[in-house]
Design a protein around this motif. Structure first.
Motif, PDB file in Angstrom:
ATOM      1  N   LEU A  15      79.035  32.296  53.682  1.00 56.58           N
ATOM      2  CA  LEU A  15      79.423  33.620  54.176  1.00 56.58           C
ATOM      3  C   LEU A  15      80.927  33.831  54.039  1.00 56.58           C
ATOM      4  CD1 LEU A  15      78.399  36.201  55.542  1.00 56.58           C
ATOM      5  CD2 LEU A  15      78.833  35.094  57.729  1.00 56.58           C
ATOM      6  N   LEU A  16      81.696  32.837  54.382  1.00 58.53           N
ATOM      7  CA  LEU A  16      83.149  32.942  54.251  1.00 58.53           C
ATOM      8  C   LEU A  16      83.561  33.008  52.786  1.00 58.53           C
ATOM      9  CD1 LEU A  16      85.976  32.798  55.587  1.00 58.53           C
ATOM     10  CD2 LEU A  16      85.827  30.335  55.272  1.00 58.53           C
ATOM     11  N   ALA A  17      83.003  32.125  51.963  1.00 56.21           N
ATOM     12  CA  ALA A  17      83.383  32.077  50.549  1.00 56.21           C
ATOM     13  C   ALA A  17      82.970  33.347  49.808  1.00 56.21           C
ATOM     14  CB  ALA A  17      82.746  30.856  49.884  1.00 56.21           C
ATOM     15  N   ALA A  18      81.870  33.954  50.180  1.00 56.97           N
ATOM     16  CA  ALA A  18      81.417  35.167  49.501  1.00 56.97           C
ATOM     17  C   ALA A  18      82.341  36.344  49.782  1.00 56.97           C
ATOM     18  CB  ALA A  18      79.995  35.502  49.927  1.00 56.97           C
ATOM     19  N   ASN A  19      82.988  36.352  50.937  1.00 60.84           N
ATOM     20  CA  ASN A  19      83.855  37.474  51.289  1.00 60.84           C
ATOM     21  C   ASN A  19      85.317  37.265  50.905  1.00 60.84           C
ATOM     22  OD1 ASN A  19      82.214  39.566  52.716  1.00 60.84           O
ATOM     23  ND2 ASN A  19      81.570  37.736  53.793  1.00 60.84           N
ATOM     24  N   LEU A  20      85.716  36.039  50.621  1.00 59.20           N
ATOM     25  CA  LEU A  20      87.117  35.771  50.281  1.00 59.20           C
ATOM     26  C   LEU A  20      87.639  36.565  49.086  1.00 59.20           C
ATOM     27  CD1 LEU A  20      87.717  31.980  50.913  1.00 59.20           C
ATOM     28  CD2 LEU A  20      88.797  33.921  52.028  1.00 59.20           C
ATOM     29  N   PRO A  21      86.898  36.720  48.002  1.00 57.33           N
ATOM     30  CA  PRO A  21      87.459  37.496  46.880  1.00 57.33           C
ATOM     31  C   PRO A  21      87.794  38.943  47.233  1.00 57.33           C
ATOM     32  CG  PRO A  21      85.582  36.228  46.131  1.00 57.33           C
ATOM     33  CD  PRO A  21      85.631  36.095  47.626  1.00 57.33           C
ATOM     34  N   GLU A  45      85.707  35.645  40.628  1.00 57.36           N
ATOM     35  CA  GLU A  45      85.989  34.784  41.781  1.00 57.36           C
ATOM     36  C   GLU A  45      84.734  34.575  42.629  1.00 57.36           C
ATOM     37  OE1 GLU A  45      89.187  36.466  43.982  1.00 57.36           O
ATOM     38  OE2 GLU A  45      90.707  35.766  42.580  1.00 57.36           O
ATOM     39  N   LEU A  46      83.942  35.618  42.779  1.00 57.81           N
ATOM     40  CA  LEU A  46      82.705  35.508  43.554  1.00 57.81           C
ATOM     41  C   LEU A  46      81.768  34.485  42.910  1.00 57.81           C
ATOM     42  CD1 LEU A  46      81.088  36.785  45.961  1.00 57.81           C
ATOM     43  CD2 LEU A  46      80.049  38.264  44.246  1.00 57.81           C
ATOM     44  N   PHE A  47      81.639  34.529  41.588  1.00 59.08           N
ATOM     45  CA  PHE A  47      80.784  33.572  40.896  1.00 59.08           C
ATOM     46  C   PHE A  47      81.332  32.147  41.008  1.00 59.08           C
ATOM     47  CE2 PHE A  47      79.265  31.361  37.060  1.00 59.08           C
ATOM     48  CZ  PHE A  47      77.908  31.403  37.339  1.00 59.08           C
ATOM     49  N   LEU A  48      82.655  31.995  40.915  1.00 60.87           N
ATOM     50  CA  LEU A  48      83.251  30.673  41.074  1.00 60.87           C
ATOM     51  C   LEU A  48      83.038  30.136  42.486  1.00 60.87           C
ATOM     52  CD1 LEU A  48      86.565  31.082  39.048  1.00 60.87           C
ATOM     53  CD2 LEU A  48      84.477  29.869  38.376  1.00 60.87           C
ATOM     54  N   MET A  49      83.101  31.007  43.464  1.00 65.07           N
ATOM     55  CA  MET A  49      82.824  30.584  44.848  1.00 65.07           C
ATOM     56  C   MET A  49      81.359  30.176  45.006  1.00 65.07           C
ATOM     57  SD  MET A  49      85.279  30.447  46.851  1.00 65.07           S
ATOM     58  CE  MET A  49      86.958  30.879  46.928  1.00 65.07           C
ATOM     59  N   TYR A  50      80.466  30.882  44.334  1.00 64.11           N
ATOM     60  CA  TYR A  50      79.053  30.518  44.349  1.00 64.11           C
ATOM     61  C   TYR A  50      78.868  29.104  43.803  1.00 64.11           C
ATOM     62  CZ  TYR A  50      74.213  30.308  42.712  1.00 64.11           C
ATOM     63  OH  TYR A  50      72.933  29.911  42.457  1.00 64.11           O
ATOM     64  N   LEU A  51      79.538  28.802  42.698  1.00 70.49           N
ATOM     65  CA  LEU A  51      79.447  27.467  42.120  1.00 70.49           C
ATOM     66  C   LEU A  51      80.035  26.415  43.066  1.00 70.49           C
ATOM     67  CD1 LEU A  51      80.389  28.167  38.404  1.00 70.49           C
ATOM     68  CD2 LEU A  51      78.111  27.815  39.381  1.00 70.49           C
ATOM     69  N   LEU A  52      81.146  26.733  43.709  1.00 70.15           N
ATOM     70  CA  LEU A  52      81.773  25.799  44.640  1.00 70.15           C
ATOM     71  C   LEU A  52      80.869  25.507  45.839  1.00 70.15           C
ATOM     72  CD1 LEU A  52      84.399  24.230  45.321  1.00 70.15           C
ATOM     73  CD2 LEU A  52      85.083  26.242  46.623  1.00 70.15           C
ATOM     74  N   VAL A  53      80.290  26.543  46.409  1.00 72.73           N
ATOM     75  CA  VAL A  53      79.377  26.346  47.537  1.00 72.73           C
ATOM     76  C   VAL A  53      78.131  25.588  47.080  1.00 72.73           C
ATOM     77  CG1 VAL A  53      77.884  27.552  49.197  1.00 72.73           C
ATOM     78  CG2 VAL A  53      80.225  28.303  48.854  1.00 72.73           C
ATOM     79  N   GLY A  54      77.679  25.849  45.867  1.00 72.63           N
ATOM     80  CA  GLY A  54      76.552  25.102  45.320  1.00 72.63           C
ATOM     81  C   GLY A  54      76.859  23.622  45.180  1.00 72.63           C
ATOM     82  N   VAL A  77      67.520  33.160  43.471  1.00 74.64           N
ATOM     83  CA  VAL A  77      67.451  33.503  44.892  1.00 74.64           C
ATOM     84  C   VAL A  77      68.773  33.198  45.589  1.00 74.64           C
ATOM     85  CG1 VAL A  77      66.359  32.872  47.079  1.00 74.64           C
ATOM     86  CG2 VAL A  77      64.952  33.322  45.072  1.00 74.64           C
ATOM     87  N   THR A  78      69.378  32.031  45.304  1.00 67.63           N
ATOM     88  CA  THR A  78      70.632  31.687  45.981  1.00 67.63           C
ATOM     89  C   THR A  78      71.777  32.594  45.537  1.00 67.63           C
ATOM     90  OG1 THR A  78      71.071  29.942  44.352  1.00 67.63           O
ATOM     91  CG2 THR A  78      70.008  29.290  46.428  1.00 67.63           C
ATOM     92  N   LEU A  79      71.803  32.991  44.262  1.00 62.44           N
ATOM     93  CA  LEU A  79      72.841  33.925  43.809  1.00 62.44           C
ATOM     94  C   LEU A  79      72.658  35.286  44.472  1.00 62.44           C
ATOM     95  CD1 LEU A  79      75.285  34.446  42.014  1.00 62.44           C
ATOM     96  CD2 LEU A  79      73.703  35.061  40.186  1.00 62.44           C
ATOM     97  N   THR A  80      71.427  35.719  44.596  1.00 61.42           N
ATOM     98  CA  THR A  80      71.158  36.989  45.269  1.00 61.42           C
ATOM     99  C   THR A  80      71.560  36.921  46.741  1.00 61.42           C
ATOM    100  OG1 THR A  80      69.319  37.369  43.758  1.00 61.42           O
ATOM    101  CG2 THR A  80      69.374  38.693  45.770  1.00 61.42           C
ATOM    102  N   THR A  84      74.461  39.036  48.707  1.00 60.34           N
ATOM    103  CA  THR A  84      74.181  39.727  49.964  1.00 60.34           C
ATOM    104  C   THR A  84      75.207  39.346  51.023  1.00 60.34           C
ATOM    105  OG1 THR A  84      71.833  39.770  49.436  1.00 60.34           O
ATOM    106  CG2 THR A  84      72.430  40.134  51.735  1.00 60.34           C
ATOM    107  N   PHE A  85      75.592  38.075  51.056  1.00 62.42           N
ATOM    108  CA  PHE A  85      76.638  37.633  51.973  1.00 62.42           C
ATOM    109  C   PHE A  85      77.967  38.323  51.675  1.00 62.42           C
ATOM    110  CE2 PHE A  85      74.819  33.172  53.095  1.00 62.42           C
ATOM    111  CZ  PHE A  85      73.922  33.774  53.954  1.00 62.42           C
ATOM    112  N   ALA A  86      78.219  38.683  50.417  1.00 67.10           N
ATOM    113  CA  ALA A  86      79.479  39.313  50.031  1.00 67.10           C
ATOM    114  C   ALA A  86      79.523  40.801  50.370  1.00 67.10           C
ATOM    115  CB  ALA A  86      79.715  39.125  48.539  1.00 67.10           C
ATOM    116  N   PHE A  87      78.434  41.367  50.806  1.00 65.09           N
ATOM    117  CA  PHE A  87      78.375  42.802  51.054  1.00 65.09           C
ATOM    118  C   PHE A  87      79.403  43.291  52.083  1.00 65.09           C
ATOM    119  CE2 PHE A  87      76.448  46.649  52.917  1.00 65.09           C
ATOM    120  CZ  PHE A  87      76.467  47.436  51.791  1.00 65.09           C
TER     121      PHE A  87
END
Length: 99
Positions: A15-21, A45-54, A77-80, A84-87
């Motif tokens: 949740l934090l990483a999705a909103n940081l960008p 940046e959002l995609f890079l954060m997704y990879l980092l959290v993964g 599903v996890t990317l979606t 959603t967390f970035a909304f």
């Protein structure tokens, strides 16, 4: 650390990483400050954060036992869910009217 607390910590991190960008103007969160980042840079940046959290999730799974094989459905599903967390950050940056 129990498995349920690891899952809760991972969800909070996501949740934090999705909103940081959307909440800062620095390039890649550590680079020089810019006046306004373009949306394409924020999405990268959002995609890079997704990879980092993964990777963090993968590390927690390795710590808990054997890593389970995942198909493309899991990543879709996890990317979606991450988007959603970035909304809230997206709404704050682009949809709220500022005075």
């Amino acid at each position: 650390m129990s498995q349920s607390s690891q899952i809760a910590a991972l969800l909070l991190l996501a949740l934090l990483a999705a909103n940081l960008p959307f909440l800062n103007e620095r390039l890649a969160l550590i680079g020089p400050r810019r006046a306004e980042k373009p949306l394409a840079w924020r999405l990268l940046e959002l995609f890079l954060m997704y990879l980092l959290v993964g990777l963090v999730g993968l590390g927690l799974e390795q710590y808990g036992g054997q890593i389970a094989a995942q198909g493309w459905e899991f990543y879709a599903v996890t990317l979606t869910m991450f988007c959603t967390f970035a909304f809230p950050g997206f709404v704050w940056r682009y949809l709220l009217r500022r005075r």
